[in-house]
Motif scaffolding. Structure first.
Motif, PDB file in Angstrom:
ATOM      1  N   PRO A 125       0.838  -1.211   0.000  1.00 59.46           N
ATOM      2  CA  PRO A 125       0.000   0.000   0.000  1.00 59.46           C
ATOM      3  C   PRO A 125       0.870   1.258   0.000  1.00 59.46           C
ATOM      4  O   PRO A 125       2.039   1.224   0.393  1.00 59.46           O
ATOM      5  CB  PRO A 125      -0.817  -0.134   1.290  1.00 59.46           C
ATOM      6  CG  PRO A 125      -0.050  -1.068   2.147  1.00 59.46           C
ATOM      7  CD  PRO A 125       0.681  -1.995   1.243  1.00 59.46           C
ATOM      8  N   PRO A 126       0.305   2.382  -0.427  1.00 59.49           N
ATOM      9  CA  PRO A 126       1.114   3.589  -0.580  1.00 59.49           C
ATOM     10  C   PRO A 126       1.678   4.140   0.724  1.00 59.49           C
ATOM     11  O   PRO A 126       2.609   4.951   0.707  1.00 59.49           O
ATOM     12  CB  PRO A 126       0.153   4.594  -1.239  1.00 59.49           C
ATOM     13  CG  PRO A 126      -1.208   4.037  -1.069  1.00 59.49           C
ATOM     14  CD  PRO A 126      -1.069   2.566  -0.958  1.00 59.49           C
ATOM     15  N   TRP A 127       1.138   3.708   1.875  1.00 59.88           N
ATOM     16  CA  TRP A 127       1.673   4.178   3.154  1.00 59.88           C
ATOM     17  C   TRP A 127       2.835   3.319   3.642  1.00 59.88           C
ATOM     18  O   TRP A 127       3.432   3.631   4.683  1.00 59.88           O
ATOM     19  CB  TRP A 127       0.576   4.222   4.211  1.00 59.88           C
ATOM     20  CG  TRP A 127      -0.260   2.967   4.300  1.00 59.88           C
ATOM     21  CD1 TRP A 127       0.019   1.831   4.997  1.00 59.88           C
ATOM     22  CD2 TRP A 127      -1.509   2.744   3.647  1.00 59.88           C
ATOM     23  NE1 TRP A 127      -0.969   0.904   4.832  1.00 59.88           N
ATOM     24  CE2 TRP A 127      -1.930   1.438   4.003  1.00 59.88           C
ATOM     25  CE3 TRP A 127      -2.313   3.503   2.797  1.00 59.88           C
ATOM     26  CZ2 TRP A 127      -3.124   0.889   3.532  1.00 59.88           C
ATOM     27  CZ3 TRP A 127      -3.496   2.961   2.343  1.00 59.88           C
ATOM     28  CH2 TRP A 127      -3.895   1.669   2.708  1.00 59.88           C
ATOM     29  N   ASN A 128       3.191   2.260   2.923  1.00 60.57           N
ATOM     30  CA  ASN A 128       4.330   1.422   3.268  1.00 60.57           C
ATOM     31  C   ASN A 128       5.399   1.488   2.189  1.00 60.57           C
ATOM     32  O   ASN A 128       5.162   1.981   1.088  1.00 60.57           O
ATOM     33  CB  ASN A 128       3.887  -0.029   3.498  1.00 60.57           C
ATOM     34  CG  ASN A 128       3.127  -0.197   4.797  1.00 60.57           C
ATOM     35  OD1 ASN A 128       3.231   0.638   5.689  1.00 60.57           O
ATOM     36  ND2 ASN A 128       2.358  -1.274   4.924  1.00 60.57           N
ATOM     37  N   SER A 129       6.555   0.951   2.486  1.00 62.03           N
ATOM     38  CA  SER A 129       7.705   1.037   1.590  1.00 62.03           C
ATOM     39  C   SER A 129       7.920  -0.272   0.830  1.00 62.03           C
ATOM     40  O   SER A 129       8.204  -1.304   1.454  1.00 62.03           O
ATOM     41  CB  SER A 129       8.970   1.353   2.387  1.00 62.03           C
ATOM     42  OG  SER A 129      10.132   1.110   1.608  1.00 62.03           O
ATOM     43  N   PRO A 130       7.833  -0.246  -0.505  1.00 63.54           N
ATOM     44  CA  PRO A 130       8.160  -1.453  -1.278  1.00 63.54           C
ATOM     45  C   PRO A 130       9.606  -1.919  -1.051  1.00 63.54           C
ATOM     46  O   PRO A 130       9.869  -3.126  -1.049  1.00 63.54           O
ATOM     47  CB  PRO A 130       7.939  -1.021  -2.723  1.00 63.54           C
ATOM     48  CG  PRO A 130       6.985   0.119  -2.651  1.00 63.54           C
ATOM     49  CD  PRO A 130       7.327   0.835  -1.379  1.00 63.54           C
ATOM     50  N   GLN A 131      10.528  -0.975  -0.848  1.00 66.35           N
ATOM     51  CA  GLN A 131      11.923  -1.369  -0.639  1.00 66.35           C
ATOM     52  C   GLN A 131      12.096  -2.116   0.678  1.00 66.35           C
ATOM     53  O   GLN A 131      12.826  -3.109   0.749  1.00 66.35           O
ATOM     54  CB  GLN A 131      12.832  -0.148  -0.667  1.00 66.35           C
ATOM     55  CG  GLN A 131      14.318  -0.496  -0.655  1.00 66.35           C
ATOM     56  CD  GLN A 131      14.722  -1.329  -1.857  1.00 66.35           C
ATOM     57  OE1 GLN A 131      14.577  -0.900  -2.991  1.00 66.35           O
ATOM     58  NE2 GLN A 131      15.238  -2.537  -1.618  1.00 66.35           N
ATOM     59  N   VAL A 132      11.413  -1.663   1.709  1.00 56.40           N
ATOM     60  CA  VAL A 132      11.464  -2.383   2.986  1.00 56.40           C
ATOM     61  C   VAL A 132      10.882  -3.787   2.819  1.00 56.40           C
ATOM     62  O   VAL A 132      11.449  -4.773   3.327  1.00 56.40           O
ATOM     63  CB  VAL A 132      10.707  -1.604   4.079  1.00 56.40           C
ATOM     64  CG1 VAL A 132      10.511  -2.473   5.328  1.00 56.40           C
ATOM     65  CG2 VAL A 132      11.461  -0.338   4.442  1.00 56.40           C
ATOM     66  N   ALA A 133       9.772  -3.902   2.093  1.00 55.39           N
ATOM     67  CA  ALA A 133       9.180  -5.224   1.850  1.00 55.39           C
ATOM     68  C   ALA A 133      10.149  -6.127   1.110  1.00 55.39           C
ATOM     69  O   ALA A 133      10.310  -7.310   1.449  1.00 55.39           O
ATOM     70  CB  ALA A 133       7.877  -5.075   1.059  1.00 55.39           C
ATOM     71  N   ALA A 134      10.832  -5.587   0.088  1.00 59.44           N
ATOM     72  CA  ALA A 134      11.785  -6.383  -0.684  1.00 59.44           C
ATOM     73  C   ALA A 134      12.985  -6.783   0.166  1.00 59.44           C
ATOM     74  O   ALA A 134      13.482  -7.923   0.067  1.00 59.44           O
ATOM     75  CB  ALA A 134      12.230  -5.603  -1.915  1.00 59.44           C
ATOM     76  N   ASP A 135      13.470  -5.866   0.995  1.00 59.01           N
ATOM     77  CA  ASP A 135      14.613  -6.195   1.860  1.00 59.01           C
ATOM     78  C   ASP A 135      14.238  -7.287   2.855  1.00 59.01           C
ATOM     79  O   ASP A 135      15.044  -8.204   3.119  1.00 59.01           O
ATOM     80  CB  ASP A 135      15.077  -4.946   2.610  1.00 59.01           C
ATOM     81  CG  ASP A 135      15.723  -3.913   1.703  1.00 59.01           C
ATOM     82  OD1 ASP A 135      16.073  -4.273   0.554  1.00 59.01           O
ATOM     83  OD2 ASP A 135      15.861  -2.748   2.140  1.00 59.01           O
TER      84      ASP A 135
END
Length: 260
Positions: free
Chosen positions: A229-239
């Motif tokens: 979702p736009p309030w979370n970070s895709p990069q953090v999810a990928a890491d």
């Protein structure tokens, strides 16, 4: 270098924002192509607009909807308007030209309610051939499904073409059925909605780490995290995913193209 279907299945991201459209991406939707066949996988908020960049809507060969939450299906209502009232490139051609629409039971009722309470009288069956998911073929694709852990009936989807395979998680919490469906797949396109500092509600969504754990258990070649979702970070999810999965991890992005 120009690539063709001889190189594999092509997946184009129409949208990948989780739960709502974001400032940079529509909600969930993907275009999967091989041998000239065009399959749309989910059609959430804003994705019908993106679809038109790549294909005339009347030339789509089939639509598969993972579940009936609006961020995965609501742009079917725009599709109805375009097919019914649009000009060249939007009108279905041929005496029995209907687009197969595969979804969980209740998909037609959901579309009728979202489009117009009188939609049944307007003949949606003239536009779409409604069907429920079965392990079968759609054009050149071999399709299989697994019900996953979400509050409303939801299917993860496996699409195979020749020796290539894509598995799409849909929306799900941690779920052994997803691991089983994804076993040995070339690509797992997996939701990673929940940030590490958020409360994790069972049977709803997954963290990036859980997406990586599912990919590792299934032995897939590549993991693409999506539905952040736009309030979370895709990069953090990928890491987070990369910490649990030994293979390559990528981040879904609008208009991105992946060859499988």
């Amino acid at each position: 270098m120009t690539r063709s279907s001889a190189d594999g299945m092509k997946v184009t991201v129409l949208g990948c924002s989780g739960s709502v459209p974001g400032p940079d991406s529509p909600a969930s939707g993907y275009l999967v192509e091989a041998d000239g066949y065009k399959l749309v996988l989910d059609l959430g908020h804003g994705t019908f607009g993106a679809l038109q960049r790549y294909v005339d809507p009347a030339e789509v060969d089939a639509v598969v909807i993972s579940h009936l939450h609006a961020d995965h299906c609501i742009d079917l209502t725009a599709y109805v308007v375009a097919l019914r009232y649009g000009g060249e490139g939007y009108r279905l051609r041929g005496p029995d030209r209907r687009i197969p629409l595969v979804g969980v039971p209740g998909t037609r009722d959901r579309l009728e309610a979202a489009y117009d309470p009188l939609a049944r009288k307007l003949g949606l069956h003239e536009l779409f051939a409604f069907a429920t998911p079965t392990a079968d073929e759609l054009g050149p694709f071999r399709m299989s499904y697994a019900q996953v852990a979400h509050p409303t009936p939801t299917n993860a989807v496996r699409i195979e073409w020749q020796d290539r395979s894509l598995v799409y998680s849909g929306d799900t919490g941690a779920c052994p059925a997803l691991v089983e469906l994804a076993e040995g797949a070339d690509v797992l396109l997996c939701e990673a909605s929940v940030a590490p500092d958020e409360d994790l509600v069972p049977d709803l969504h997954m963290t990036g780490r859980q997406a990586g754990e599912h990919a590792e258990k299934a032995g897939v070649e590549r993991l693409i995290v999506t539905h952040v979702p736009p309030w979370n970070s895709p990069q953090v999810a990928a890491d987070e995913a990369a910490a649990a999965f030994g293979g390559p991890v990528e981040i879904a992005a609008p208009a991105a193209e992946y060859w499988i």
